[in-house]
Enzyme design. Sequence first.
Site, mmCIF file in Angstrom:
data_model
loop_
_atom_site.group_PDB
_atom_site.id
_atom_site.type_symbol
_atom_site.label_atom_id
_atom_site.label_comp_id
_atom_site.label_asym_id
_atom_site.label_seq_id
_atom_site.Cartn_x
_atom_site.Cartn_y
_atom_site.Cartn_z
ATOM 1 N N ASP A 148 -3.096 -1.985 -4.366
ATOM 2 C CA ASP A 148 -2.102 -0.658 -3.500
ATOM 3 C C ASP A 148 -0.712 -1.450 -4.024
ATOM 4 O O ASP A 148 -0.060 -0.959 -3.353
ATOM 5 C CB ASP A 148 -2.385 -1.030 -2.154
ATOM 6 C CG ASP A 148 -2.092 -1.243 -1.274
ATOM 7 O OD1 ASP A 148 -1.756 -2.941 -1.890
ATOM 8 O OD2 ASP A 148 -2.841 -1.873 -0.230
ATOM 9 N N GLU A 197 -4.426 -14.292 1.970
ATOM 10 C CA GLU A 197 -3.463 -14.536 1.161
ATOM 11 C C GLU A 197 -2.208 -14.966 2.488
ATOM 12 O O GLU A 197 -1.591 -14.931 3.541
ATOM 13 C CB GLU A 197 -2.650 -13.057 1.436
ATOM 14 C CG GLU A 197 -0.900 -12.978 0.639
ATOM 15 C CD GLU A 197 -0.304 -11.492 0.217
ATOM 16 O OE1 GLU A 197 0.263 -11.278 -0.199
ATOM 17 O OE2 GLU A 197 -1.454 -10.861 0.515
#
Length: 261
Positions: A42, A179
Amino acid sequence: MKITELKNAKLRNNKITMVTCYDFWSAKIIANTQVDMILVGDSLAMVMHGYTTTVPTTVELMCLHVQAVAKGAPHKLIVGDMPFLSYRKSLDQTMLAVERLMQSGSHAVKLEGGLGNEEAIKHIVQSGVSVIGHIGLTPQSIHQLGGHKVQGSEDAKANTLLTEAKILEDAGCCALVLECVPENLADRITQELSIPTIGIGAGNKVDGQVLVLQDLLGMDPEFQPKFLRKYLNGFDLLKEAIDQYSAEVKSGAFPSAQHSY
């Protein structure tokens, strides 16, 4: 690589490589590389459309880019991102988004966050669709997080992330993206899970790595986070080629007789 091979890769200590790309021409390049997986992220809202966050990405936009990548790399494992709030409205809306992403060419979907997503993930998996989780810095929550910051540096937050990782595994996720978390925490999560971990800004002790294609090719000179290694000075190389084209057109050197009918 197939989804069913991810766990074996972890067991054999074979590192998994994933690259994020968004369109047909770049997918064609990756199709001819040794990269294991493609993520249609995204982050396309930022990289391809100039937004400052991933929030503006819609299911429609995701499907358009997944279709393009699937055409360019039909034999690669393709993971499609579930965009902002697409899996938080209702189970019906969640499954509609999953259906559209899979019919567009995804082989699995990825969604952010653990707490509160357990039942949705279980339902998706029980419906025959593989799910990859994503914790740590979750870009869809960037405003709540206060920016792009390392997550899990404090003990309490580290424990929460470890709990989330186990929740995602128990819910049926086949892999987990970590992440921007400290390497020691990423190592602990990797050791305690049976599913593979794929890191970005999570050190070298995870089971694999993911980078955005444009980032590793050095297409944005201004983007230089600590976790990024640029394998090419792509911005300058492409700029030089385009400037050479422009100069040759203006000088009359192009097109020459060789390039004329």
